[in-house]
Scaffold this motif. Structure first.
Motif, mmCIF file in Angstrom:
data_model
loop_
_atom_site.group_PDB
_atom_site.id
_atom_site.type_symbol
_atom_site.label_atom_id
_atom_site.label_comp_id
_atom_site.label_asym_id
_atom_site.label_seq_id
_atom_site.Cartn_x
_atom_site.Cartn_y
_atom_site.Cartn_z
ATOM 1 N N ALA A 1 15.408 -23.748 22.002
ATOM 2 C CA ALA A 1 16.163 -23.410 21.208
ATOM 3 C C ALA A 1 17.845 -23.852 21.496
ATOM 4 O O ALA A 1 17.774 -23.856 22.475
ATOM 5 C CB ALA A 1 15.931 -21.892 20.291
ATOM 6 N N ARG A 2 18.541 -23.761 20.171
ATOM 7 C CA ARG A 2 19.700 -24.268 20.362
ATOM 8 C C ARG A 2 20.464 -23.103 20.382
ATOM 9 O O ARG A 2 21.757 -23.104 21.508
ATOM 10 C CB ARG A 2 20.202 -24.697 19.251
ATOM 11 N N THR A 3 20.245 -22.116 19.188
ATOM 12 C CA THR A 3 21.918 -20.997 19.955
ATOM 13 C C THR A 3 20.772 -20.329 21.154
ATOM 14 O O THR A 3 20.195 -19.827 21.232
ATOM 15 C CB THR A 3 21.110 -20.126 18.789
ATOM 16 N N LEU A 4 21.608 -19.381 22.073
ATOM 17 C CA LEU A 4 21.174 -18.905 22.951
ATOM 18 C C LEU A 4 21.283 -17.304 22.282
ATOM 19 O O LEU A 4 22.370 -16.660 21.933
ATOM 20 C CB LEU A 4 22.700 -19.153 24.558
ATOM 21 N N LEU A 5 20.304 -16.472 22.686
ATOM 22 C CA LEU A 5 20.771 -15.482 21.556
ATOM 23 C C LEU A 5 19.668 -14.413 22.563
ATOM 24 O O LEU A 5 19.669 -13.239 22.662
ATOM 25 C CB LEU A 5 19.596 -15.748 20.359
ATOM 26 N N LEU A 6 18.297 -14.527 23.587
ATOM 27 C CA LEU A 6 18.020 -13.811 24.376
ATOM 28 C C LEU A 6 18.480 -12.998 25.511
ATOM 29 O O LEU A 6 19.099 -14.330 26.696
ATOM 30 C CB LEU A 6 16.783 -14.513 24.645
ATOM 31 N N VAL A 7 19.053 -11.854 25.846
ATOM 32 C CA VAL A 7 18.875 -11.078 27.003
ATOM 33 C C VAL A 7 17.911 -11.055 27.993
ATOM 34 O O VAL A 7 17.882 -10.041 27.336
ATOM 35 C CB VAL A 7 20.399 -9.789 26.424
ATOM 36 N N PRO A 8 18.598 -11.831 28.772
ATOM 37 C CA PRO A 8 17.718 -11.444 30.409
ATOM 38 C C PRO A 8 17.885 -10.077 30.360
ATOM 39 O O PRO A 8 18.506 -9.626 30.741
ATOM 40 C CB PRO A 8 18.123 -11.910 31.337
ATOM 41 N N THR A 9 16.423 -9.456 30.818
ATOM 42 C CA THR A 9 16.463 -8.017 30.850
ATOM 43 C C THR A 9 17.296 -7.524 32.278
ATOM 44 O O THR A 9 17.472 -8.775 32.980
ATOM 45 C CB THR A 9 15.238 -7.409 31.638
ATOM 46 N N ARG A 10 17.879 -6.252 31.828
ATOM 47 C CA ARG A 10 19.071 -6.092 33.512
ATOM 48 C C ARG A 10 20.573 -7.046 32.566
ATOM 49 O O ARG A 10 21.376 -6.339 33.349
ATOM 50 C CB ARG A 10 18.629 -5.688 34.271
ATOM 51 N N GLY A 11 20.499 -8.048 32.220
ATOM 52 C CA GLY A 11 21.481 -8.744 31.925
ATOM 53 C C GLY A 11 22.362 -8.356 30.620
ATOM 54 O O GLY A 11 22.445 -7.287 30.235
ATOM 55 N N THR A 12 23.713 -9.238 30.377
ATOM 56 C CA THR A 12 25.240 -8.332 29.286
ATOM 57 C C THR A 12 24.846 -9.863 28.513
ATOM 58 O O THR A 12 25.183 -9.648 27.173
ATOM 59 C CB THR A 12 25.704 -8.495 29.699
ATOM 60 N N LEU A 13 24.357 -11.150 28.938
ATOM 61 C CA LEU A 13 24.683 -11.828 28.152
ATOM 62 C C LEU A 13 23.631 -13.010 27.748
ATOM 63 O O LEU A 13 22.414 -13.202 28.561
ATOM 64 C CB LEU A 13 25.503 -13.055 28.792
ATOM 65 N N PRO A 14 23.596 -13.722 26.613
ATOM 66 C CA PRO A 14 22.142 -14.599 26.165
ATOM 67 C C PRO A 14 22.191 -15.678 26.922
ATOM 68 O O PRO A 14 23.378 -16.290 26.848
ATOM 69 C CB PRO A 14 22.474 -14.451 24.607
ATOM 70 N N ILE B 1 17.709 -20.975 37.898
ATOM 71 C CA ILE B 1 17.150 -19.517 38.498
ATOM 72 C C ILE B 1 18.016 -19.350 38.710
ATOM 73 O O ILE B 1 18.887 -17.772 39.113
ATOM 74 C CB ILE B 1 16.032 -19.886 39.900
ATOM 75 N N ASP B 2 19.351 -20.392 39.284
ATOM 76 C CA ASP B 2 20.751 -19.782 40.045
ATOM 77 C C ASP B 2 21.544 -19.128 39.328
ATOM 78 O O ASP B 2 21.934 -17.964 39.162
ATOM 79 C CB ASP B 2 21.448 -20.787 40.568
ATOM 80 N N THR B 3 21.365 -19.787 37.565
ATOM 81 C CA THR B 3 22.382 -19.354 36.489
ATOM 82 C C THR B 3 21.413 -16.974 35.552
ATOM 83 O O THR B 3 22.750 -16.736 35.742
ATOM 84 C CB THR B 3 22.143 -20.405 35.179
ATOM 85 N N LEU B 4 20.419 -17.711 36.020
ATOM 86 C CA LEU B 4 19.666 -16.426 35.522
ATOM 87 C C LEU B 4 20.244 -15.189 36.448
ATOM 88 O O LEU B 4 20.336 -14.125 36.454
ATOM 89 C CB LEU B 4 18.339 -16.850 35.317
ATOM 90 N N HIS B 5 20.384 -15.155 37.971
ATOM 91 C CA HIS B 5 20.381 -14.632 38.525
ATOM 92 C C HIS B 5 22.189 -14.246 39.103
ATOM 93 O O HIS B 5 22.491 -13.071 39.397
ATOM 94 C CB HIS B 5 20.181 -15.008 40.368
ATOM 95 N N ALA B 6 22.821 -15.258 38.343
ATOM 96 C CA ALA B 6 24.442 -14.699 38.441
ATOM 97 C C ALA B 6 24.777 -14.254 37.002
ATOM 98 O O ALA B 6 25.538 -13.457 36.782
ATOM 99 C CB ALA B 6 24.670 -16.011 38.467
ATOM 100 N N THR B 7 23.829 -14.029 35.945
ATOM 101 C CA THR B 7 23.996 -12.751 34.369
ATOM 102 C C THR B 7 25.170 -11.752 35.152
ATOM 103 O O THR B 7 24.327 -11.093 35.994
ATOM 104 C CB THR B 7 22.955 -12.784 33.839
ATOM 105 N N PRO B 8 25.878 -11.290 34.381
ATOM 106 C CA PRO B 8 26.396 -10.242 34.614
ATOM 107 C C PRO B 8 25.599 -9.245 34.193
ATOM 108 O O PRO B 8 25.078 -9.171 33.059
ATOM 109 C CB PRO B 8 27.713 -10.419 33.893
ATOM 110 N N PRO B 9 25.061 -7.606 34.851
ATOM 111 C CA PRO B 9 24.023 -7.397 34.870
ATOM 112 C C PRO B 9 25.151 -6.009 34.176
ATOM 113 O O PRO B 9 25.983 -5.766 34.637
ATOM 114 C CB PRO B 9 24.352 -7.255 36.048
ATOM 115 N N SER B 10 24.053 -5.728 33.623
ATOM 116 C CA SER B 10 24.928 -4.281 32.645
ATOM 117 C C SER B 10 25.175 -2.984 34.351
ATOM 118 O O SER B 10 25.810 -2.344 33.380
ATOM 119 C CB SER B 10 23.501 -3.932 31.236
#
Lengths: 363, 363
Positions: A141-154, B303-312
């Motif tokens: 999908a086009r719009t980044l919306l889902l924030v990965p678990t433990r993350g802060t950015l969609p 995978i690199d991008t997901l791992h590099a997500t700033p964590p809360s």
């Protein structure tokens, strides 16, 4: 609120798509998918998407004159290039190709790259069912919306998963879900009504749950951090599972087809470049596994058992995926598709700009 | 707690399976799957399952001498009858057959009926990855645990979904999830520690959330009503999506293969009849869609991008599915597999009853 017969909504969409230069057959397929989506009550994905399509077209990101092209073809698999046209004609073409392959080879998988928004994934799963086969669909999908678990950015879109299987006596089982807890549109409805949203839908840039609906709208549409939780919500209630399902949909739809991973800022990308959305369509013929009819009989027995489960609230019986949409479709075929005044104004404006004949408002 | 080298756990399992009359190659495959499951930290699905298998065997529900039989075979699909043997040799056989088909036809789907518990679904997804292809697996399950949204009775098992995709620089992406919010085993751990469980895991027969862990254990194991929520929890947080995913896994694994739907009390069923669990294995060769290497490169970038997500929380980095299991595997290869005293006693007893040589406890 104005209620417009489905046939008139279809004509309205067709008029606009024709005015925008889309080929007759592709426009008919697109209008069909959009009206079916509205009939099933998924208002966020039907007629109301014309504004977004107009803006994509204005940016030069959408090529309504392109036709789906088969780039790779084998008895059970194919890759289709969507030519940056809307997702609907690409998805319809790819699903039917997957079904055709499944009817010959038992299974068919067709990937689509370089596509756009295709409306409701469940619509294409129903196409598989109507041909007597099981359908499974994912999309990026086009719009980044889902924030990965433990993350802060969609980092992912709402990346839908749809699955449908035919029965005989019962309506088919049709699952159509975003891999986020909710779609952005649901938050908008709470905001419009000034109601707080349930905890677990939206998190801010620090990973904290947001319940104020106005703040949630800001998080989703204005602030770079925060966004929607994956299905399951927080990690303690299984949010990492929804996050994983979102990545699975991304891999099948985009990594497998060579479409974009939106979260990577590609330095070669220029303004006006297409979004390069990917889709994945799988069809499975039950007759490759069981004698004719056995599958459908067992589907009916299972659906009957699920429907007969004693509910915790007698006023709310246990449903099977696809029930609410099928019921809404019957109501709207009868009563028409509700068109709020703001949407009607937008459609009038689009007609004005494109030269398409306006006809939502009646004779 | 005793920590036992993986090699010794494997020998222990092999000894028992041999004593129970399982063929050498099938026993080796089963021991491999069980040890890998323990190495990855999924203690509930490895060595500790021997007690359950002993009881199924005692009831006459399990035929350890059966070999998987291909009942239907086509270039891209097959149906396997598991002969009421354990799920591990059936699943290993079916996944490898699906991979073989994918390497020739681009995609391969193999269904298994008349099987049993197969341990952790992710283990078989990793087999696909090791052959360079994408793997997707679902299974039905024996114990009815999942309460459908709005319902009061458990009608589905934990019905797992696994999905794995290979990368080059990174570990593969390996998702392995129950479609319930949690497995029964997690509740047991909270109960043993006298801790309340989080709201949203378990509901009682009235659909009310249960947070007292002792009561939750009663709901799961003693009371006919209530059970685990589907992934997503309550309806307002998307529980109907997890319920739908559970039914999807049921349809692919059991309805498609002709295996049982446990919630239907079949009047023809007699005590001692096999459980008739079904599994579904799908393998997809990325080279059917993209030139060699493109898929794996994009997997690495994602995978690199997901791992590099700033964590809360900086102490808890963002993970990718499969990371926790791969890290635990490295630790346990080093330190051994933890075997609690109660489990050790059970294994000693099984050895005593079966005549297998006991060797967990060392030289």
């Amino acid at each position: 609120m104005m209620r417009v017969p489905a046939e008139r909504v279809r004509r309205q969409i067709l008029n606009v798509l024709h005015a925008w230069g889309m080929d007759g057959d592709l426009a008919a397929t697109t209008a069909e998918a959009m009206v079916e989506t509205d009939l099933m009550g998924i208002d966020s994905h039907g007629l109301s998407m014309l504004m977004m399509y107009e803006s994509l077209r204005g940016n030069g990101q959408l090529d309504l004159t392109a036709r789906p092209r088969v780039m790779l073809d084998a008895p059970a698999t194919a890759l289709v290039d969507g030519g940056a046209n809307l997702g609907h004609p690409n998805a319809d073409f790819a699903m039917r190709l997957a079904v055709e392959k499944a009817l010959k080879a038992g299974i068919g998988a067709v990937g689509v790259r370089n596509s756009h928004h295709f409306g409701a994934a469940g619509h294409y799963a129903r196409i598989a069912c109507a041909a007597g086969v099981v359908g499974f669909i994912t999309s990026s999908a086009r719009t980044l919306l889902l924030v990965p678990t433990r993350g802060t950015l969609p980092l992912l879109g709402t990346n839908p998963i749809a699955f449908a299987a035919p029965a005989l006596r019962n309506r088919p089982f049709v699952l159509d879900i975003a891999t986020t807890t909710v779609a952005a549109n649901k938050v908008k409805v709470y905001d419009l009504n000034g109601k707080p949203i349930p905890e677990g839908w939206i998190v801010d840039e620090a990973g904290r749950p947001v319940t104020d609906s106005a703040e949630a709208m800001e998080v989703i549409f204005k602030r770079p951090g925060g966004g929607a939780t994956p299905l399951g919500g927080a990690e303690i209630t299984g949010g990492h599972k929804g996050y994983g399902l979102g990545v699975m949909a991304q891999i099948l739809s985009a990594t497998l087809t060579g479409a974009a991973f939106g979260a990577i800022r590609n330095p070669q990308r220029r303004p006006g470049d297409p979004d390069d959305i990917g889709h994945f369509f799988l069809a499975i013929d039950p007759r490759a596994f069981r004698p004719e009819g056995g599958f459908e009989d067992d589907m009916d027995a299972m659906i009957d058992t699920l429907h007969a489960t004693p509910p915790s609230d007698p006023a709310k019986p246990v449903l099977v995926a696809g029930d609410p949409e099928a019921e809404e479709r019957e109501r709207r075929l009868q009563d028409g598709i509700p068109v709020p005044p703001a949407l009607d104004r937008h459609i009038r404006d689009i007609c004005g700009r494109s030269g398409a004949r306006y006809e939502l408002g009646g004779d």
